[in-house]
Design an enzyme around this catalytic site. Structure first.
Site, PDB file in Angstrom:
ATOM      1  N   GLY A 172      25.740  13.790  54.235  1.00 10.71           N
ATOM      2  CA  GLY A 172      26.154  13.371  53.348  1.00 10.71           C
ATOM      3  C   GLY A 172      27.872  13.730  54.618  1.00 10.71           C
TER       4      GLY A 172
ATOM      5  N   ALA B 102      28.813  13.444  57.318  1.00 11.91           N
ATOM      6  CA  ALA B 102      29.320  12.838  58.023  1.00 11.91           C
ATOM      7  C   ALA B 102      30.152  12.076  57.344  1.00 11.91           C
ATOM      8  CB  ALA B 102      28.689  12.000  58.843  1.00 11.91           C
ATOM      9  N   GLY B 103      30.388  12.358  56.103  1.00 14.86           N
ATOM     10  CA  GLY B 103      31.466  10.978  54.912  1.00 14.86           C
ATOM     11  C   GLY B 103      32.713  11.609  54.892  1.00 14.86           C
TER      12      GLY B 103
ATOM     13  N   ARG C 241      28.280   1.757  45.801  1.00 13.31           N
ATOM     14  CA  ARG C 241      27.854   0.798  45.444  1.00 13.31           C
ATOM     15  C   ARG C 241      28.634  -0.775  46.268  1.00 13.31           C
ATOM     16  NH1 ARG C 241      27.883  -0.066  38.450  1.00 13.31           N
ATOM     17  NH2 ARG C 241      27.089  -2.666  38.750  1.00 13.31           N
TER      18      ARG C 241
ATOM     19  N   ARG D 283      24.054  -3.032  38.657  1.00 13.91           N
ATOM     20  CA  ARG D 283      23.076  -1.341  38.471  1.00 13.91           C
ATOM     21  C   ARG D 283      22.273  -0.840  38.505  1.00 13.91           C
ATOM     22  NH1 ARG D 283      22.961   0.060  33.626  1.00 13.91           N
ATOM     23  NH2 ARG D 283      22.919   2.633  32.905  1.00 13.91           N
TER      24      ARG D 283
ATOM     25  N   GLN E  73      14.471  13.424  48.658  1.00 17.81           N
ATOM     26  CA  GLN E  73      15.155  14.828  48.868  1.00 17.81           C
ATOM     27  C   GLN E  73      15.249  15.577  47.782  1.00 17.81           C
ATOM     28  OE1 GLN E  73      19.336  14.492  49.241  1.00 17.81           O
ATOM     29  NE2 GLN E  73      18.836  12.647  51.025  1.00 17.81           N
TER      30      GLN E  73
ATOM     31  N   THR F  77      26.507  16.150  43.832  1.00 19.89           N
ATOM     32  CA  THR F  77      28.358  14.814  44.251  1.00 19.89           C
ATOM     33  C   THR F  77      27.688  14.119  43.975  1.00 19.89           C
ATOM     34  OG1 THR F  77      29.002  17.036  45.223  1.00 19.89           O
ATOM     35  CG2 THR F  77      30.636  15.204  45.082  1.00 19.89           C
TER      36      THR F  77
ATOM     37  N   ASN G 106      27.307  10.262  44.147  1.00 17.72           N
ATOM     38  CA  ASN G 106      26.730   8.932  42.720  1.00 17.72           C
ATOM     39  C   ASN G 106      26.454   8.027  42.118  1.00 17.72           C
ATOM     40  OD1 ASN G 106      28.704  10.255  40.538  1.00 17.72           O
ATOM     41  ND2 ASN G 106      30.375   8.524  41.915  1.00 17.72           N
TER      42      ASN G 106
ATOM     43  N   ASP H 117      36.165  16.240  37.346  1.00 23.38           N
ATOM     44  CA  ASP H 117      36.566  16.138  36.070  1.00 23.38           C
ATOM     45  C   ASP H 117      37.773  16.961  35.305  1.00 23.38           C
ATOM     46  OD1 ASP H 117      35.444  13.616  36.309  1.00 23.38           O
ATOM     47  OD2 ASP H 117      33.567  14.430  36.129  1.00 23.38           O
TER      48      ASP H 117
ATOM     49  N   HIS I   6      29.378  11.826  34.440  1.00 22.27           N
ATOM     50  CA  HIS I   6      30.506  11.794  35.249  1.00 22.27           C
ATOM     51  C   HIS I   6      30.609  10.348  34.676  1.00 22.27           C
ATOM     52  CE1 HIS I   6      33.175  11.622  38.743  1.00 22.27           C
ATOM     53  NE2 HIS I   6      32.653  11.249  39.490  1.00 22.27           N
TER      54      HIS I   6
HETATM   55  P1  NAX Z   1      31.198   8.572  52.290  1.00 24.47           P
HETATM   56  O1  NAX Z   1      30.290   6.941  51.795  1.00 24.47           O
HETATM   57  O2  NAX Z   1      32.537   8.508  52.990  1.00 24.47           O
HETATM   58  O3  NAX Z   1      30.411   9.321  52.768  1.00 24.47           O
HETATM   59  C1  NAX Z   1      28.690   9.506  52.313  1.00 24.47           C
HETATM   60  C2  NAX Z   1      27.790   9.816  53.045  1.00 24.47           C
HETATM   61  O4  NAX Z   1      26.105  10.167  53.215  1.00 24.47           O
HETATM   62  C3  NAX Z   1      27.874   8.810  54.167  1.00 24.47           C
HETATM   63  O5  NAX Z   1      28.353   9.662  55.652  1.00 24.47           O
HETATM   64  C4  NAX Z   1      26.433   8.077  54.489  1.00 24.47           C
HETATM   65  O6  NAX Z   1      26.157   7.704  55.940  1.00 24.47           O
HETATM   66  C5  NAX Z   1      25.601   9.464  53.549  1.00 24.47           C
HETATM   67  N1  NAX Z   1      24.456   9.376  53.776  1.00 24.47           N
HETATM   68  C6  NAX Z   1      23.748   8.140  52.674  1.00 24.47           C
HETATM   69  N2  NAX Z   1      22.945   8.188  52.814  1.00 24.47           N
HETATM   70  C7  NAX Z   1      22.462   9.777  53.235  1.00 24.47           C
HETATM   71  C8  NAX Z   1      21.322   9.678  52.694  1.00 24.47           C
HETATM   72  N3  NAX Z   1      20.029   9.668  52.958  1.00 24.47           N
HETATM   73  N4  NAX Z   1      20.839  10.977  53.336  1.00 24.47           N
HETATM   74  C9  NAX Z   1      22.400  11.275  53.986  1.00 24.47           C
HETATM   75  N5  NAX Z   1      22.806  11.201  54.136  1.00 24.47           N
HETATM   76  C10 NAX Z   1      23.217  10.260  53.578  1.00 24.47           C
HETATM   77  O7  NAX Z   1      31.331   8.819  49.849  1.00 24.47           O
HETATM   78  P2  NAX Z   1      32.491   9.934  49.331  1.00 24.47           P
HETATM   79  O8  NAX Z   1      33.679   9.329  49.787  1.00 24.47           O
HETATM   80  O9  NAX Z   1      31.709  10.917  50.863  1.00 24.47           O
HETATM   81  O10 NAX Z   1      31.163  10.109  49.031  1.00 24.47           O
HETATM   82  C11 NAX Z   1      30.232  10.650  48.543  1.00 24.47           C
HETATM   83  C12 NAX Z   1      29.520  10.608  47.472  1.00 24.47           C
HETATM   84  O11 NAX Z   1      30.242  11.452  46.311  1.00 24.47           O
HETATM   85  C13 NAX Z   1      29.667   9.418  46.261  1.00 24.47           C
HETATM   86  O12 NAX Z   1      28.710   9.230  46.111  1.00 24.47           O
HETATM   87  C14 NAX Z   1      30.389   8.682  45.689  1.00 24.47           C
HETATM   88  O13 NAX Z   1      30.448   8.296  44.651  1.00 24.47           O
HETATM   89  C15 NAX Z   1      30.418  10.487  44.696  1.00 24.47           C
HETATM   90  N6  NAX Z   1      31.605  11.090  44.672  1.00 24.47           N
HETATM   91  C16 NAX Z   1      31.503  12.110  43.454  1.00 24.47           C
HETATM   92  C17 NAX Z   1      31.984  12.783  42.199  1.00 24.47           C
HETATM   93  C18 NAX Z   1      32.366  13.507  40.929  1.00 24.47           C
HETATM   94  O14 NAX Z   1      32.919  14.298  40.911  1.00 24.47           O
HETATM   95  N7  NAX Z   1      30.368  13.921  41.261  1.00 24.47           N
HETATM   96  C19 NAX Z   1      34.154  12.120  42.455  1.00 24.47           C
HETATM   97  C20 NAX Z   1      34.032  11.589  44.235  1.00 24.47           C
HETATM   98  C21 NAX Z   1      32.950  10.582  44.943  1.00 24.47           C
HETATM   99  O15 NAX Z   1      33.638   9.658  44.302  1.00 24.47           O
END
Ligand code: NAX
Length: 328
Positions: free
Chosen positions: A11, A13-14, A92, A98, A112, A129, A131, A159, A187
């Site tokens: 992820g 590029a996110g 989501r 869900r 993965q 990380t 969700n 958290d 989480h």
């Molecule tokens: P973004 O949507 O900005 O970035 C996610 C990236 O993952 C995108 O660029 C997408 O193309 C990529 N992706 C999707 N499927 C993939 C795959 N199969 N292989 C490789 N890359 C893939 O999300 P972002 O704000 O960066 O958050 C990422 C994740 O962290 C989300 O699931 C979010 O819910 C989770 N979080 C977890 C937190 C925690 O404390 N555990 C807190 C922050 C965040 O909410």
């Protein structure tokens, strides 16, 4: 000079990636003496954006950044990885149930998990990380039978850090005075931030606060719903703080938690504190040299017991749901 460590980030590029990669390349994770090779995984449509991020990484001329490789094939990107930070996940979207969310992420984390199993280095550590982080970690772990279960963890450090920050604000203490904070469970909104064992400059935090109503009605929900409050204010979910917590968690795992303190990590339960074996649940842990140990012997009162049980029950439900879907 030291051998470079291969850090894979999914992820990339996110939004979290945009903060995380630069912190890792600057040395915030492995320290100022360890060069880093970044291995960045994205889905095919995001590779172009990722190329732009790599251009910016190049433009920082980070002394510790040895190389960067990008791609959309987990088998190639995870090859020889020492640390994998699984940030990418399927969010989501509107109208998604869900079960649909668990299934979409199941596809990602089964693939993965298998790729890590077959290609990662023998010393691989995996932090999730993305969700639903705990259950995604469970899926990856179960699909990587050759990797010891202890090598998988899910992020509850954000958290944990939020809880420290809230407690510091309430008491006027410095964040550095607060130790032994614990996040239990999932989480998610059911998580239990526990200050009954926490200390403020060596004094019991719950006694310093001396306000059970604040703990139950303000502190716990504020920490548990902080993610939603950030979205409400910022119009986007936590990114820099999530990246910072991802760094904190991985750094402490590899380099050790501070003496006289502990950290929160969601790890594969060994049955401690009545948490069913095998689910990925958050505990107080001490870490050293890439290993963790659950802090034992903490007294859990009735209030805490009910909170831990509720969050663990949610994790058991998620486990049962992904079992039914054939993902584990
Ligand atoms: P973004 O949507 O900005 O970035 C996610 C990236 O993952 C995108 O660029 C997408 O193309 C990529 N992706 C999707 N499927 C993939 C795959 N199969 N292989 C490789 N890359 C893939 O999300 P972002 O704000 O960066 O958050 C990422 C994740 O962290 C989300 O699931 C979010 O819910 C989770 N979080 C977890 C937190 C925690 O404390 N555990 C807190 C922050 C965040 O909410």
């Amino acid at each position: 000079s030291a051998t470079p460590v291969k850090v894979a980030v999914t992820g990339a590029a996110g939004q979290i990636g945009y903060s995380l990669l630069f912190r890792i390349a600057a040395g915030d994770l492995l320290g100022p003496d360890t060069p880093v090779q970044l291995r960045l995984l994205e889905i095919t449509p995001a590779l172009k954006a990722l190329e732009g991020v790599v251009m910016e990484l190049d433009d920082c001329a980070f002394p510790l950044l040895d190389s960067v490789e990008i791609g959309d094939d987990a088998n190639t990107i995870f090859d020889g990885a020492n640390l994998a930070l699984l940030v990418g996940a399927r969010p989501r979207t509107k109208g998604m149930e869900r079960g649909d969310l668990l299934e979409a992420n199941g596809a990602i984390f089964t693939a993965q998990g298998k790729a890590l199993n077959d290609h990662a280095a023998d010393d691989i550590r995996i932090g999730v990380t993305g969700n639903p982080a705990n259950t995604n970690a469970l899926i990856a772990k179960t699909n990587a039978p050759d990797i010891p279960a202890e090598r998988f963890s899910a992020l509850t450090r954000l958290d944990h850090n939020r809880a420290i920050s809230q407690l510091a604000a309430k008491t006027g203490a410095k964040v550095t005075d607060i130790t032994k904070m614990t996040i239990w469970g999932n989480h998610s909104a059911t998580q239990y931030p526990d200050i009954f064992h926490a200390e403020i400059a060596g004094r019991n935090a719950a006694e310093v606060v001396d306000d059970q109503a604040w703990i139950a009605d303000s502190f716990i929900p504020t920490v548990a719903k902080r993610g939603a409050a950030i979205i409400e204010a910022r119009g986007a979910s936590s990114a820099a703080s999530a990246a910072s917590a991802t760094i904190d968690a991985a750094r402490d795992w590899l380099l050790g938690s501070p003496e006289g303190d502990w950290v929160s990590m969601a790890v594969s339960s060994d049955g401690s504190y009545g948490v069913p074996e095998g689910i990925i649940s958050s505990f107080p842990v001490v870490t050293k040299g890439g290993d963790w140990e659950i802090v034992q012997g903490l007294e859990i009162d009735e209030f805490s017991r009910a909170k831990i049980d509720a969050s663990v029950a949610e994790l058991v439900e998620e486990r049962d749901a992904v079992t039914k879907l054939g993902l584990i």
